[in-house]
Design an enzyme around this catalytic site. Structure first.
Site, PDB file in Angstrom:
ATOM      1  N   GLU A  55       0.805  -1.223   0.000  1.00 47.93           N
ATOM      2  CA  GLU A  55       0.000   0.000   0.000  1.00 47.93           C
ATOM      3  C   GLU A  55       0.840   1.275   0.000  1.00 47.93           C
ATOM      4  OE1 GLU A  55      -4.075   0.212   1.703  1.00 47.93           O
ATOM      5  OE2 GLU A  55      -2.965   1.087   3.379  1.00 47.93           O
ATOM      6  N   LYS A  57       0.538   4.908   1.221  1.00 51.45           N
ATOM      7  CA  LYS A  57      -0.286   5.667   2.166  1.00 51.45           C
ATOM      8  C   LYS A  57       0.582   6.705   2.865  1.00 51.45           C
ATOM      9  CE  LYS A  57      -1.673   3.493   5.926  1.00 51.45           C
ATOM     10  NZ  LYS A  57      -2.475   2.656   6.843  1.00 51.45           N
ATOM     11  N   LYS A 117      -8.109   2.369  -2.764  1.00 53.98           N
ATOM     12  CA  LYS A 117      -8.463   2.353  -1.342  1.00 53.98           C
ATOM     13  C   LYS A 117      -9.091   3.696  -0.992  1.00 53.98           C
ATOM     14  CE  LYS A 117      -7.710   0.129   2.734  1.00 53.98           C
ATOM     15  NZ  LYS A 117      -6.372   0.204   3.339  1.00 53.98           N
ATOM     16  N   GLU A 166     -14.474  -5.325   2.885  1.00 55.97           N
ATOM     17  CA  GLU A 166     -13.758  -5.257   4.159  1.00 55.97           C
ATOM     18  C   GLU A 166     -14.731  -5.431   5.329  1.00 55.97           C
ATOM     19  OE1 GLU A 166     -10.601  -2.232   5.001  1.00 55.97           O
ATOM     20  OE2 GLU A 166     -12.029  -1.564   6.519  1.00 55.97           O
ATOM     21  N   ASN A 188     -10.221  -6.673   8.425  1.00 60.18           N
ATOM     22  CA  ASN A 188      -9.416  -5.590   8.990  1.00 60.18           C
ATOM     23  C   ASN A 188      -9.194  -5.873  10.471  1.00 60.18           C
ATOM     24  OD1 ASN A 188      -8.287  -3.154   9.902  1.00 60.18           O
ATOM     25  ND2 ASN A 188      -9.421  -1.969   8.377  1.00 60.18           N
ATOM     26  N   GLU A 218      -5.883  -7.590   6.695  1.00 66.73           N
ATOM     27  CA  GLU A 218      -5.469  -6.190   6.605  1.00 66.73           C
ATOM     28  C   GLU A 218      -5.120  -5.640   7.986  1.00 66.73           C
ATOM     29  OE1 GLU A 218      -8.654  -3.923   4.875  1.00 66.73           O
ATOM     30  OE2 GLU A 218      -9.390  -5.638   3.743  1.00 66.73           O
ATOM     31  N   SER A 219      -4.103  -4.805   8.048  1.00 67.56           N
ATOM     32  CA  SER A 219      -3.692  -4.059   9.241  1.00 67.56           C
ATOM     33  C   SER A 219      -2.940  -4.941  10.247  1.00 67.56           C
ATOM     34  CB  SER A 219      -4.884  -3.415   9.966  1.00 67.56           C
ATOM     35  OG  SER A 219      -5.536  -2.479   9.136  1.00 67.56           O
TER      36      SER A 219
END
Length: 270
Positions: A55, A57, A117, A166, A188, A218-219
């Site tokens: 990603e 970001k 995103k 998500e 997530n 994710e995360s």
């Protein structure tokens, strides 16, 4: 209001403004509208790639500025060369420091799938995503009803794009998962209320997601061991942003992690 409520309220106003300035008829003239998108699903299932969705970001509401200076072209191209399966590009400006041009720049330099995103609340954003060169879009169950996911997802699929849904818990999964709209399910691991992160969330939800959907976590992922542990319970996609972006050269951090994965896999085969 939670930070998510604030983001969504701002996003609705933002989309209304953009739509008045750049109507759908102009979006439909984009070079990318007739192009066939790449399949995020297929790239994540490829055994010769890492499964990492790397990603780009710049900042986040929970962390503030993460990396304000990394160039889009060098970083995203470096991600792909490092062995990432796909890219994720933040296009939200107010809260994440992104912009639509970040995605179009990444598209010009890369030949892997790109996930847009953002916080999708309107059909306009789906068409806009295609016009920017995105191959897939994110739909967040926490801010959409099941009917909205179905409507937005069907529109995305009609344009050739795939949808990553998500979720944060089983309730969101049950209310929004539609086979006609969704190709991939992302868990997530970040709690939206207090921003705490636990990889146990992905572990607990792994068996709840039907096998026909590609599972993405994710995360909170930071090591090869994290990826291997979640791969063992069925995940094929690993969305990672902050782990890379907090380095001065995010693409080098990605390359180092992919190399660790290859070493781990080689040892396992011995």
């Amino acid at each position: 209001m939670t930070i998510l409520d604030t983001i969504i309220a701002h996003k609705r106003q933002e989309v209304a403004t953009r739509q008045s300035l750049v109507p759908v008829k102009l979006l439909e003239q984009s070079f990318y509208m007739p192009a066939q998108p790449l399949s995020l699903r297929r790239y994540l299932l490829r055994d010769d790639l890492s499964g990492i969705i790397a990603e780009f970001k710049r900042k986040s509401p929970s962390k503030g500025i993460i990396n304000a200076h990394a160039p889009v072209e060098r970083t995203t191209l470096g991600y792909m060369q490092a062995g990432a399966s796909a890219l994720s590009v933040l296009t939200d400006t107010e809260f994440f420091g992104g912009k639509n041009e970040d995605l179009t720049t990444a598209r010009r330099f890369n030949f892997c799938p790109i996930l847009r995103k953002d916080f999708v609340v309107d059909e306009y954003q789906i068409i806009e995503a295609k016009s920017l060169g995105a191959d897939a879009v994110l739909l967040i169950a926490a801010v959409l009803s099941g009917e909205e996911v179905l409507r937005l997802g069907r529109l995305a699929k009609s344009l050739g794009m795939e949808v990553l849904l998500e979720i944060h818990n089983a309730e969101e999964l049950d209310k929004t998962l539609h086979p006609d709209a969704v190709s991939l399910v992302g868990v997530n691991n970040r709690n939206l209320h207090d921003f705490s992160v636990s990889l146990d969330t992905s572990g607990e939800l792994a068996q709840r997601i039907p096998d026909e959907y590609v599972k993405v976590t994710e995360s909170g992922l930071s090591t090869a061991a994290d990826i291997e542990a979640l791969r063992a319970v069925g995940y094929r996609g690993f969305l990672m942003g902050e782990t890379f972006m907090r380095h001065s050269r995010p693409e080098k951090a990605c390359a180092a992690l992919v190399q660790q994965l290859r070493v781990t896999e080689a040892v396992t085969l011995l």
